[in-house]
Design a protein around this motif. Structure first.
Motif, mmCIF file in Angstrom:
data_model
loop_
_atom_site.group_PDB
_atom_site.id
_atom_site.type_symbol
_atom_site.label_atom_id
_atom_site.label_comp_id
_atom_site.label_asym_id
_atom_site.label_seq_id
_atom_site.Cartn_x
_atom_site.Cartn_y
_atom_site.Cartn_z
ATOM 1 N N ASP A 185 -7.557 11.304 -15.882
ATOM 2 C CA ASP A 185 -6.579 12.150 -15.508
ATOM 3 C C ASP A 185 -5.572 11.377 -14.740
ATOM 4 O OD1 ASP A 185 -5.258 14.727 -15.429
ATOM 5 O OD2 ASP A 185 -5.874 14.934 -13.505
ATOM 6 N N ALA A 186 -6.028 10.553 -13.710
ATOM 7 C CA ALA A 186 -5.111 9.908 -13.001
ATOM 8 C C ALA A 186 -4.224 9.132 -13.765
ATOM 9 C CB ALA A 186 -5.889 9.016 -11.849
ATOM 10 N N LEU A 187 -4.479 8.339 -14.748
ATOM 11 C CA LEU A 187 -3.723 7.447 -15.753
ATOM 12 C C LEU A 187 -2.649 8.500 -16.538
ATOM 13 C CD1 LEU A 187 -6.477 5.240 -17.187
ATOM 14 C CD2 LEU A 187 -5.089 4.660 -15.270
ATOM 15 N N LEU A 188 -3.105 9.681 -17.002
ATOM 16 C CA LEU A 188 -2.331 10.496 -17.857
ATOM 17 C C LEU A 188 -1.218 10.822 -16.620
ATOM 18 C CD1 LEU A 188 -5.029 12.531 -19.801
ATOM 19 C CD2 LEU A 188 -3.635 10.316 -20.371
ATOM 20 N N ARG A 189 -1.683 11.344 -15.451
ATOM 21 C CA ARG A 189 -0.471 11.915 -14.389
ATOM 22 C C ARG A 189 0.374 10.545 -14.219
ATOM 23 N NH1 ARG A 189 -0.359 16.185 -11.684
ATOM 24 N NH2 ARG A 189 0.426 15.164 -9.870
ATOM 25 N N LEU A 190 0.072 9.383 -14.138
ATOM 26 C CA LEU A 190 0.985 8.306 -13.927
ATOM 27 C C LEU A 190 1.756 8.191 -15.143
ATOM 28 C CD1 LEU A 190 -1.135 5.280 -12.364
ATOM 29 C CD2 LEU A 190 0.848 6.403 -11.671
ATOM 30 N N GLU A 191 1.447 8.257 -16.224
ATOM 31 C CA GLU A 191 2.226 8.436 -17.531
ATOM 32 C C GLU A 191 3.530 9.385 -17.415
ATOM 33 O OE1 GLU A 191 0.071 9.296 -20.898
ATOM 34 O OE2 GLU A 191 -1.360 7.342 -20.770
ATOM 35 N N ILE A 229 0.682 -1.182 0.096
ATOM 36 C CA ILE A 229 0.017 -0.057 -0.021
ATOM 37 C C ILE A 229 0.866 1.260 -0.034
ATOM 38 C CG2 ILE A 229 -1.718 1.375 1.391
ATOM 39 C CD1 ILE A 229 -2.971 -1.272 2.388
ATOM 40 N N VAL A 230 0.757 2.062 -1.042
ATOM 41 C CA VAL A 230 1.579 3.113 -1.248
ATOM 42 C C VAL A 230 0.751 4.241 -1.123
ATOM 43 C CG1 VAL A 230 3.237 4.640 -2.709
ATOM 44 C CG2 VAL A 230 2.995 2.031 -2.903
ATOM 45 N N GLY A 231 0.835 4.909 0.011
ATOM 46 C CA GLY A 231 0.051 6.152 0.508
ATOM 47 C C GLY A 231 -0.244 7.171 -0.508
ATOM 48 N N GLU A 232 0.909 7.584 -1.292
ATOM 49 C CA GLU A 232 0.590 8.630 -2.242
ATOM 50 C C GLU A 232 1.664 8.555 -3.215
ATOM 51 O OE1 GLU A 232 0.097 13.133 -3.077
ATOM 52 O OE2 GLU A 232 -1.052 12.609 -1.431
ATOM 53 N N VAL A 233 1.534 8.333 -4.543
ATOM 54 C CA VAL A 233 2.442 8.223 -5.345
ATOM 55 C C VAL A 233 2.623 9.717 -6.359
ATOM 56 C CG1 VAL A 233 0.967 7.599 -7.354
ATOM 57 C CG2 VAL A 233 3.393 6.977 -7.475
ATOM 58 N N ARG A 234 3.865 10.463 -6.198
ATOM 59 C CA ARG A 234 4.051 11.711 -6.432
ATOM 60 C C ARG A 234 4.838 11.841 -7.737
ATOM 61 N NH1 ARG A 234 4.397 14.216 -0.350
ATOM 62 N NH2 ARG A 234 2.080 13.859 0.191
ATOM 63 N N GLY A 235 5.889 10.821 -7.913
ATOM 64 C CA GLY A 235 6.993 11.135 -8.859
ATOM 65 C C GLY A 235 7.674 9.786 -9.601
ATOM 66 N N ALA A 236 8.922 9.786 -9.439
ATOM 67 C CA ALA A 236 9.472 8.723 -10.227
ATOM 68 C C ALA A 236 9.118 7.275 -9.738
ATOM 69 C CB ALA A 236 11.035 8.934 -10.305
ATOM 70 N N GLU A 237 8.870 7.156 -8.395
ATOM 71 C CA GLU A 237 8.640 6.127 -7.748
ATOM 72 C C GLU A 237 7.500 5.325 -8.272
ATOM 73 O OE1 GLU A 237 5.894 8.845 -5.231
ATOM 74 O OE2 GLU A 237 8.234 8.759 -6.229
ATOM 75 N N ALA A 238 6.614 5.981 -9.200
ATOM 76 C CA ALA A 238 5.504 5.501 -9.957
ATOM 77 C C ALA A 238 5.766 4.096 -10.590
ATOM 78 C CB ALA A 238 4.790 6.352 -10.823
ATOM 79 N N VAL A 239 7.224 4.133 -11.368
ATOM 80 C CA VAL A 239 7.523 3.003 -11.787
ATOM 81 C C VAL A 239 7.476 1.579 -11.146
ATOM 82 C CG1 VAL A 239 9.412 2.180 -13.492
ATOM 83 C CG2 VAL A 239 8.990 4.381 -13.416
ATOM 84 N N SER A 240 8.307 1.829 -9.871
ATOM 85 C CA SER A 240 8.507 0.862 -8.973
ATOM 86 C C SER A 240 7.063 0.281 -8.407
ATOM 87 C CB SER A 240 9.376 1.212 -8.058
ATOM 88 O OG SER A 240 10.717 1.446 -8.543
ATOM 89 N N MET A 241 6.043 1.501 -8.133
ATOM 90 C CA MET A 241 5.053 1.122 -7.687
ATOM 91 C C MET A 241 4.051 0.105 -8.648
ATOM 92 S SD MET A 241 1.478 3.237 -7.116
ATOM 93 C CE MET A 241 1.206 2.921 -8.780
ATOM 94 N N LEU A 242 4.147 0.543 -9.951
ATOM 95 C CA LEU A 242 3.308 -0.208 -10.998
ATOM 96 C C LEU A 242 4.105 -1.760 -11.378
ATOM 97 C CD1 LEU A 242 2.830 2.721 -13.586
ATOM 98 C CD2 LEU A 242 1.110 1.547 -12.048
#
Length: 416
Positions: free
Chosen positions: A305-311, A271-284
């Motif tokens: 919009d959440a998907l576009l921000r993840l990109e 459970i990742v409290g909030e994804v904000r930056g480059a850590e999105a890669v590892s989370m996915l």
């Protein structure tokens, strides 16, 4: 008693105690009573005034000074300090300015020191921004001059005592009980869930509530900038928190570091409290490699919009083709939940969608629920479609529970 009297008495009390930090609460109250008794001969105050001063002095020494009043008020969800003269609170969804103020900025800095002392975190002109948490679990964010032009700025996000539950969110009117049953079947069936919304829209509260449906025998790893998630029914729980760099700029522990470390800890869910930056890669990558049933949250204006921000976040952390990024997102996220606030400030689930994949040009999304705002504050959370990928519901024995909950939802007028 004015501010000067209070600060003079405080200094006298600390001198009597020789600045001792190990005194008991009883010791502090005893010295406060002695100081008020001595001062009473020249500063005549009523008994209620002296009693109020007694509490103020105690909180200025052992607690969080004038903010204690708002920290103890269960209707207050956020406290905002701007310099010494302005204190705002959010109460029942509304922002309001209080009548309280500090005697000067030195008192604000002293309060900041008291807040950060137990967290082992540092804030100064070199490193003027810091996140931390208070002993009760509330999150505190501090920004100092010269970054903050109005003086030191403190923002405290309070949390429900005992943690947030589905029952509490239903009582608050954030969504109907039948929807809570539906979400529970998705959590137990181990769908990966991404929650989006603006600041203070209730993302962490919903994660806490969803976690109530996790089985007690699972192993959960939570990863946050400042630990605020509170799970009480899971014993095999490891809470990880980032660490800022030291004064030499070394020894920083990032979200990315913690997500990678969590993969070697045999988690059932991450459970990742909030994804904000480059850590999105590892989370996915964690979500798509066997850790089904994981949650995270993101700042966004809608599910798509959440998907576009993840990109964007993935591309910040890794040089890879956009199509590959989109494919990774589509294979990692199953359910998107978007939260928002009505004009009155009340929190609501505004949209729930199922992510079915990526067709090479766009994400294939199946809208499940959508909130329709009508006149005034009345609105309906409407059922749009049933879930398409029901394989996990069937595998975990939740399909019948899901269908029954849908019938209960659709069979009642869902005005919330």
């Amino acid at each position: 008693m004015n501010h000067f009297d209070k600060q003079k008495l405080r200094k006298q009390i600390l001198q009597q105690m020789d600045g001792c930090n190990y005194a008991t609460d009883e010791d502090i109250y005893r010295e406060i009573d002695r100081a008020i008794l001595r001062e009473g001969h020249v500063c005549y105050g009523t008994l209620p005034e002296k009693k109020d001063l007694r509490e103020q002095l105690f909180y200025s020494i052992r607690g969080f000074d004038i903010l204690e009043e708002y920290l103890k008020d269960e209707d207050v969800t956020e406290i905002m300090v701007i310099g010494a003269s302005r204190i705002f609170v959010e109460k029942n969804g509304r922002l309001e300015r209080t009548e309280s103020s500090f005697s000067g900025e030195e008192e604000v800095y002293r309060l900041i020191d008291q807040m950060l002392a137990p967290t082992n975190r540092i804030v100064n002109e070199v490193s003027p921004i810091v996140d931390g948490r208070l002993p009760d679990g509330s999150r505190v964010h501090i920004i100092l001059p010269p970054i903050s032009l109005e003086g030191p700025a403190i923002t405290i996000r309070k949390f429900q005592k005992g943690g947030m539950t589905m029952e509490k969110l239903i009582d608050f009117g954030e969504f109907p009980a039948a929807l809570a049953e539906i979400l529970g079947t998705l959590v137990r069936s181990r769908y990966n869930i991404l929650i989006s919304g603006s600041t203070n829209s209730g993302k962490s509260s919903l994660i806490n509530a969803l976690a109530g449906h996790i089985m007690p025998d699972e192993r959960i790893i939570t990863i946050e900038d400042s630990a605020e998630l509170q799970f009480y029914h899971v014993e095999n729980l490891v809470r990880l928190e980032t660490r800022n760099a030291n004064v030499e700029g070394m020894n920083e522990i990032t979200m990315n570091d913690l997500i990678k470390a969590s993969l070697r800890m045999r988690p059932t869910r991450i459970i990742v409290g909030e994804v904000r930056g480059a850590e999105a890669v590892s989370m996915l990558q964690a979500f798509s490699t066997g850790h089904n049933g994981s949650f995270s949250s993101i700042h966004a204006n809608a599910c798509r919009d959440a998907l576009l921000r993840l990109e964007t976040m993935v591309l910040m952390g890794m040089d890879m083709p956009l199509r590959a990024v989109q494919g990774l997102i589509a294979s990692s996220i199953d359910i998107l939940i978007h939260l928002g606030r009505l004009p009155s400030g009340r929190r609501k689930i505004l949209e729930i969608s199922e992510l079915l994949g990526f067709d090479g040009t766009d994400y294939r999304m199946n809208p499940l629920f959508r909130y329709q705002l009508k006149k005034g504050e009345q609105g309906n959370l409407q059922l749009v479609n049933e879930i398409v990928d029901n394989e996990r519901l069937l595998s975990y024995g939740e399909f019948d529970n899901y269908k029954n909950a849908l019938e209960r939802f659709d069979g009642n007028e869902q005005k919330v």
